[in-house]
Design an enzyme around this catalytic site. Structure first.
Site, PDB file in Angstrom:
ATOM      1  N   LYS A  85       0.847  -1.198   0.000  1.00 25.29           N
ATOM      2  CA  LYS A  85       0.000   0.000   0.000  1.00 25.29           C
ATOM      3  C   LYS A  85       0.877   1.240   0.000  1.00 25.29           C
ATOM      4  CE  LYS A  85      -4.375  -0.084   2.389  1.00 25.29           C
ATOM      5  NZ  LYS A  85      -4.981   0.013   3.715  1.00 25.29           N
TER       6      LYS A  85
HETATM    7  C1  E4P Z   1      -8.277   0.417   4.195  1.00 27.79           C
HETATM    8  O1  E4P Z   1      -7.592   0.053   3.276  1.00 27.79           O
HETATM    9  C2  E4P Z   1      -8.066   1.678   4.923  1.00 27.79           C
HETATM   10  O2  E4P Z   1      -6.765   1.781   5.385  1.00 27.79           O
HETATM   11  C3  E4P Z   1      -9.043   1.834   6.041  1.00 27.79           C
HETATM   12  O3  E4P Z   1     -10.311   1.348   5.620  1.00 27.79           O
HETATM   13  C4  E4P Z   1      -9.122   3.256   6.559  1.00 27.79           C
HETATM   14  O4  E4P Z   1     -10.188   3.356   7.440  1.00 27.79           O
HETATM   15  P1  E4P Z   1     -10.401   4.617   8.401  1.00 27.79           P
HETATM   16  O5  E4P Z   1     -10.812   5.770   7.575  1.00 27.79           O
HETATM   17  O6  E4P Z   1     -11.492   4.162   9.338  1.00 27.79           O
HETATM   18  O7  E4P Z   1      -9.089   4.856   9.104  1.00 27.79           O
END
Ligand code: E4P
Length: 231
Positions: A85
């Protein structure tokens, strides 16, 4: 459409794998920290082994683009189902797209994360992202229309024949999952508690209770009739 779990909890991943619902897992440094995974390498390898060959996204932890590349190469060596990522920009607003392009050219699959707009998601797809992560909850936090952004991105990917898949994350409610699904998300990644919410329904429970009760009554009735016929 695929469902990913947005968690680093091995217990939850194992539970939902058993239900046949997990097509992959996403993590980020905050999720790992709150799920008690402090050693990223150990945690990522464990999850990757449990869900193999399904993909597991593991996020870089730096603003420096050269370091992002180095971390990405390291993560990609941990297991063949690890997706790296990369945030679309770093915390100073500097583009990470050249990192994505370089990694994609090396054959490393990238999930371009922290996308909060149609523009960011489309640019990420253009430079070779395997996945683009649109953060529905964070878009809604700011008064933006997440389903519309998801729909526009999905249409654009189809129109121009891009292979990138949209992962909708930042799920805050079971309803967000349904909205993302109908807006054209290829994947929704959700914290496990919202899968439970999506599955459960008090009227389903009551319906099953009623059927079970009548099934038991029928059994008693049948046994009484048999006893009468034998007498
Ligand atoms: C997923 O890939 C993201 O990192 C995650 O859903 C972020 O979620 P948040 O906005 O609740 O931190």
């Amino acid at each position: 459409m695929e469902i990913f779990l947005d968690t680093a909890s091995v217990k939850e991943i194992t539970r939902w794998l058993g239900e046949g619902l997990v097509d992959g897992v996403t993590t980020n440094p905050s999720i790992m920290f709150s799920d008690g995974v402090y050693d990223i390498e150990r945690g990522a390898k464990e999850i990757a082994a449990i869900v193999h060959p399904r993909p597991v996204s593991v996020e870089v932890t730096t603003n420096d683009h050269d370091e992002m590349v180095a971390q990405a190469r390291t993560y990609a060596r941990w297991a063949d189902n690890i997706i790296v990522k990369i945030p679309v920009i770093n915390e100073f607003g500097e583009s990470s797209l050249h990192v994505v392009r370089a990694l994609a050219a090396e054959g490393i699959r990238v999930n371009v994360t922290a996308c909060l707009s149609y523009g960011q998601a489309t640019l990420a797809a253009k430079v070779g992202a395997t996945y683009v992560s649109l953060f529905a909850g964070r878009m809604s936090d700011e008064g933006n229309d997440a389903p519309r952004t998801i729909r526009m991105t999905a249409d654009w990917l189809t129109r121009w024949n891009y292979k990138a898949k949209i992962i909708v994350g930042s799920i805050r409610r079971a309803f967000d999952i349904q909205e993302a699904m109908s807006a054209g998300a290829h994947i929704v990644t959700t914290p496990p508690q919202f899968l439970s919410k999506l599955l459960d329904h008090k009227y389903s429970r009551e319906t099953v209770r009623q059927f079970n009760e009548d099934g038991r009554k029928a059994l008693v009735y049948m046994n009484d009739r048999r006893a009468q016929m034998r007498a």
